[in-house]
Design an enzyme around this catalytic site. Structure first.
Site, PDB file in Angstrom:
ATOM      1  N   SER A 145       5.109 -76.985-153.117  1.00 35.64           N
ATOM      2  CA  SER A 145       4.328 -75.364-152.509  1.00 35.64           C
ATOM      3  C   SER A 145       4.291 -75.065-150.692  1.00 35.64           C
ATOM      4  O   SER A 145       4.670 -76.003-149.985  1.00 35.64           O
ATOM      5  CB  SER A 145       2.562 -75.694-152.785  1.00 35.64           C
ATOM      6  OG  SER A 145       1.763 -74.471-151.982  1.00 35.64           O
ATOM      7  N   TYR A 158      -5.763 -79.602-151.330  1.00 36.53           N
ATOM      8  CA  TYR A 158      -4.416 -78.927-151.916  1.00 36.53           C
ATOM      9  C   TYR A 158      -3.385 -79.725-151.204  1.00 36.53           C
ATOM     10  O   TYR A 158      -2.536 -79.536-151.263  1.00 36.53           O
ATOM     11  CB  TYR A 158      -4.418 -77.903-152.452  1.00 36.53           C
ATOM     12  CG  TYR A 158      -3.796 -77.638-153.074  1.00 36.53           C
ATOM     13  CD1 TYR A 158      -2.706 -77.564-154.846  1.00 36.53           C
ATOM     14  CD2 TYR A 158      -2.759 -76.187-152.821  1.00 36.53           C
ATOM     15  CE1 TYR A 158      -2.271 -77.271-155.322  1.00 36.53           C
ATOM     16  CE2 TYR A 158      -1.542 -76.076-152.980  1.00 36.53           C
ATOM     17  CZ  TYR A 158      -1.578 -76.583-154.691  1.00 36.53           C
ATOM     18  OH  TYR A 158      -0.257 -76.019-155.461  1.00 36.53           O
TER      19      TYR A 158
END
Length: 253
Positions: A145, A158
């Site tokens: 990501s 995350y």
């Protein structure tokens, strides 16, 4: 005069494993690899969903098989590699997100996200590398990501998992490079999928996304597909230990 020849983006004769390949970004990766000629095995926990997806790919003329797999079960992962491998390509799109303020994160959510995004990803790569050694090399691609390169609101856990993947990839690339195994990641921005619709439908979060993406649109699954084929094919044969940021310029400033 000798003219250089463009390396092939084709994957004919290659076998690819795509955990998390039944929907969203993972589905896009599976389609892209199969369209490039690879035989693709997709995996997800929901047996019905993964078989429905595999059937759709086969009906499109693509060589695909679906298996039910919980990537957090390392013994099951090993068994899946033994039964369905060996593979030349691992494209791991299995992931989990449970967003909250850092001061409100529960131990349960922390462990769950770490277990999928770091522990499972690590051992998937380990098992793939062991098989790739016997095949003279291969490509390991982690779907990471943009949050592996920056921070984000309500995303401490995350972000931590994606930063971890970037570090793991660099170390694995150093160790596995002499065995002709390349280890890279793809780092998308917010991609429109059914799982991200809640984020896109929140006006404040949508404004945050629009303010940070420099191009005049958000990401679509198709934006990831070319990068996957590039990293898996001979076209990316000198690329290892790095990431491709498909982020619309989010991390440029």
């Amino acid at each position: 005069m000798h003219l250089p020849k463009t390396p092939s983006f084709r994957l004919d004769g290659k076998r690819a494993f795509v955990p998390g390949g039944s929907r969203g970004i993972g589905l896009g990766c599976a389609v892209a690899l199969a369209e490039a000629g690879a035989e693709v095995v997709i995996a997800a926990r929901n047996a019905d969903q993964v078989e429905e997806t595999a059937k759709a790919l086969r009906e499109a003329g693509l060589t695909t098989k679906g298996i039910s797999l919980d990537v957090t079960d390392i013994d099951a992962v090993s068994a899946a590699f033994d039964e369905h491998g060996p593979f030349d390509i691992l494209c791991n799109s299995a992931g989990l997100a449970r967003h909250s303020k850092a001061t409100e994160t529960t131990e349960q959510d922390f462990d769950a996200v770490m277990n999928v995004n770091v522990r499972a990803a690590y051992f998937l790569a380990q098992k793939a590398a062991l098989q790739m050694e016997s095949r003279g090399g291969g490509a390991i691609i982690q779907i990471s990501s943009q949050m592996g390169h920056v921070g984000g609101q309500e995303r401490a856990v995350y972000c931590g998992t994606k930063h971890a993947i970037e570090g793991i990839n660099k170390a694995m690339a150093i160790e596995l490079g002499p065995k002709n195994i390349r280890v890279n990641s793809i780092c998308p921005t917010f991609i429109r999928t059914p799982l991200t619709e809640a984020t896109f439908s929140d006006p404040a979060k949508r404004a945050w996304i629009d303010d940070n993406i420099k191009l005049p649109r958000v990401g679509e699954v198709e934006d990831i597909m070319g990068a996957v084929v590039y990293l898996a094919s001979d076209a990316g044969s000198l690329i290892t230990g790095t990431s491709i940021l498909v982020d619309g310029g989010w991390t440029a400033a």
